[in-house]
Design an enzyme around this catalytic site. Structure first.
Site, PDB file in Angstrom:
ATOM      1  N   ASN A 102       0.809  -1.227   0.000  1.00 17.35           N
ATOM      2  CA  ASN A 102       0.000   0.000   0.000  1.00 17.35           C
ATOM      3  C   ASN A 102       0.838   1.271   0.000  1.00 17.35           C
ATOM      4  O   ASN A 102       0.371   2.328   0.423  1.00 17.35           O
ATOM      5  CB  ASN A 102      -0.974   0.024   1.191  1.00 17.35           C
ATOM      6  CG  ASN A 102      -1.905  -1.176   1.203  1.00 17.35           C
ATOM      7  OD1 ASN A 102      -1.798  -2.050   2.058  1.00 17.35           O
ATOM      8  ND2 ASN A 102      -2.809  -1.235   0.242  1.00 17.35           N
TER       9      ASN A 102
ATOM     10  N   GLY B 284       6.728  -1.477  -2.464  1.00 19.88           N
ATOM     11  CA  GLY B 284       6.160  -2.812  -2.458  1.00 19.88           C
ATOM     12  C   GLY B 284       4.752  -2.904  -2.993  1.00 19.88           C
ATOM     13  O   GLY B 284       4.053  -3.880  -2.717  1.00 19.88           O
ATOM     14  N   ASP B 285       4.323  -1.904  -3.767  1.00 21.08           N
ATOM     15  CA  ASP B 285       2.973  -1.955  -4.335  1.00 21.08           C
ATOM     16  C   ASP B 285       3.015  -1.312  -5.716  1.00 21.08           C
ATOM     17  O   ASP B 285       4.063  -1.307  -6.362  1.00 21.08           O
ATOM     18  CB  ASP B 285       1.965  -1.268  -3.408  1.00 21.08           C
ATOM     19  CG  ASP B 285       0.607  -1.974  -3.421  1.00 21.08           C
ATOM     20  OD1 ASP B 285      -0.029  -1.988  -4.491  1.00 21.08           O
ATOM     21  OD2 ASP B 285       0.187  -2.495  -2.380  1.00 21.08           O
ATOM     22  N   ASP B 286       1.891  -0.770  -6.180  1.00 19.78           N
ATOM     23  CA  ASP B 286       1.866  -0.213  -7.529  1.00 19.78           C
ATOM     24  C   ASP B 286       2.832   0.962  -7.649  1.00 19.78           C
ATOM     25  O   ASP B 286       2.744   1.931  -6.899  1.00 19.78           O
ATOM     26  CB  ASP B 286       0.457   0.260  -7.883  1.00 19.78           C
ATOM     27  CG  ASP B 286      -0.527  -0.888  -8.029  1.00 19.78           C
ATOM     28  OD1 ASP B 286      -0.087  -2.000  -8.365  1.00 19.78           O
ATOM     29  OD2 ASP B 286      -1.729  -0.663  -7.803  1.00 19.78           O
TER      30      ASP B 286
ATOM     31  N   ASN C  50       4.515  -3.706  -7.834  1.00 20.68           N
ATOM     32  CA  ASN C  50       3.578  -4.305  -8.785  1.00 20.68           C
ATOM     33  C   ASN C  50       3.646  -3.712 -10.182  1.00 20.68           C
ATOM     34  O   ASN C  50       2.808  -4.037 -11.017  1.00 20.68           O
ATOM     35  CB  ASN C  50       2.143  -4.161  -8.268  1.00 20.68           C
ATOM     36  CG  ASN C  50       1.883  -4.993  -7.037  1.00 20.68           C
ATOM     37  OD1 ASN C  50       2.579  -5.966  -6.782  1.00 20.68           O
ATOM     38  ND2 ASN C  50       0.890  -4.597  -6.248  1.00 20.68           N
TER      39      ASN C  50
END
Length: 423
Positions: free
Chosen positions: A206, A228-230, A252
């Site tokens: 997030n 660690g996300d988009d 991501n």
């Protein structure tokens, strides 16, 4: 008759120079000095926004470090912000959990929101925001809880320029646009690193880099993300989004979505993402470029992002999307489409979001997989996707593979996917 100094200056046609705490106002140019230590600088910052936030200039000098202990939401107009110094959010998790501004979308919160028109922010390569996120990452160890404050949110804004700025260790999404028009971002750096996490563990979920929603005419150039996300997420009702020169380390990759989570039109159109490096980091790089939509039914959800209530069944379309010139180094997947977010095993292929006119062009590199399939297209049986083009997508299944990977497709229109071997 005795005249006050300010009145006398007005008679002489001169502007007064004012001081409010650590704010110096010199002819509608407000310079803010930090209080030092862990004293809350927000009252002085808000005083500067009030005094010089309409037609003025606000300066945060490079040698100043500001402590952000309380939430703030200024509305600005025709303002230039010389943001050379650093803001650091306090590590008082209890305060932020209980006092951050609630954001209805995905049950999120914000600590700093900017609203207004004709706003220019320049960090000059030294200025930015430290969200003190490592405190959150260590406390929650990958199990994100409600109340984390987004540190840099644009809400109801137009005509905005942000240049040479960073967001370090955001508690939640780094840069978030919610209802913005005509905005340009250049030389933006976002980094979320959990220094206490064991190697290979993702404690920074997030921590998206750059997100848009209800946004039109947005330009992003020269963007670097580690997290660690988009890396970038194009969310509902984003139109005319142009993104170039991006590096994503971990997370991501570049996402269109997720869309259709709520009972509303979640359409997206006219998106270009060009010249992107996708680099595996911390054994984490799940995707490269992907489109994701929710199933076409209300499905019970347990995650805090759905507030524990059923989600899905939204509608709309994704059209005119170009992903081009991607160098992929170790992502777990190549370009892909998935329309089954939120599924509990009973609603695959039911999405009410239609997808068409999507092109993946010039993808090179390798995918971290032991399978031959490097790209998947899984659309909707309700609205089979069409005009999905793969042009010069050559990705290898493994760093040392000698044969390029293939693809797999389902719920696509007849002849709806072109150029992907296996479809």
């Amino acid at each position: 008759m005795q005249l006050r100094a300010s009145v006398l200056l007005s008679f002489l046609g001169l502007a007064s120079v004012g001081h409010a705490g650590n704010v110096e106002n010199n002819h509608n140019v407000c310079t803010v000095r930090a209080n030092g230590g862990h004293q809350d600088d927000v009252p002085n910052i808000m005083a500067a926004f009030k005094e010089c936030g309409n037609g003025g200039t606000i300066i945060f000098p490079e040698d100043q470090s500001y402590w952000i202990a309380t939430r703030l939401h200024p509305t600005l107009k025709d303002v230039a912000i010389e943001w050379r110094g650093k803001w650091t959010f306090s590590d008082n998790l209890t305060y932020w959990r209980n006092n951050s501004y609630p954001i209805a979308f995905q049950n999120h919160h914000a600590g700093f929101i900017i609203s207004g028109d004709n706003i220019t922010i320049n960090g000059y390569g030294t200025g930015g925001i430290d969200g003190n996120g490592n405190t959150w990452y260590t406390a929650e160890k990958g199990d994100t809880q409600p109340g984390r404050p987004m540190p840099f949110v644009f809400w109801n804004v137009s005509e905005v320029i942000v240049d040479s700025f960073y967001v370090k260790d955001p508690p939640l999404w780094s840069v978030n646009i919610m209802n913005g028009t005509n905005m340009r971002f250049n030389n933006i750096y976002c980094n979320a690193t959990a220094v206490d996490a064991p190697w290979g563990d993702n404690w920074v979920q997030n921590t998206d880099g750059f997100d848009t929603m209800d946004a039109t005419n947005i330009q992003l150039t020269n963007f670097v993300y580690q997290g660690g996300d988009d890396c970038i997420a194009i969310k509902p009702r984003s139109y005319n989004i142009d993104i170039q020169n991006v590096t994503c380390r971990g997370g991501n990759g570049i996402a269109i979505g997720s869309l259709g989570q709520y009972l509303e039109d979640s359409s997206v159109a006219n998106i270009r993402v060009d010249k992107v490096n996708i680099i595996r980091y911390n054994e984490d790089m799940h995707n490269s470029a992907y489109l994701k939509t929710w199933v076409g039914a209300l499905v019970p959800q347990s995650s805090y992002e759905s507030a524990g209530v059923p989600r899905g069944d939204g509608w709309g379309s994704i059209r005119n999307v170009l992903f081009s010139n991607f160098n992929v180094q170790g992502a777990s997947a190549g370009p892909s489409i998935s329309q089954d977010s939120g599924d509990n095993g009973s609603y695959a292929g039911t999405s009410k979001m239609s997808i068409s006119n999507v092109a993946f062009v010039n993808f090179t590199g390798w995918v971290d997989t032991e399978k031959s399939v490097v790209s998947t297209v899984s659309c909707s049986e309700v609205h089979p996707c069409y005009n999905i083009d793969y042009d010069n997508v050559v990705l290898y299944p493994g760093k040392n593979a000698t044969t390029a990977g293939t693809g797999s497709c389902k719920y696509t229109a007849d002849g709806g996917v072109h150029g992907l071997s296996g479809c």
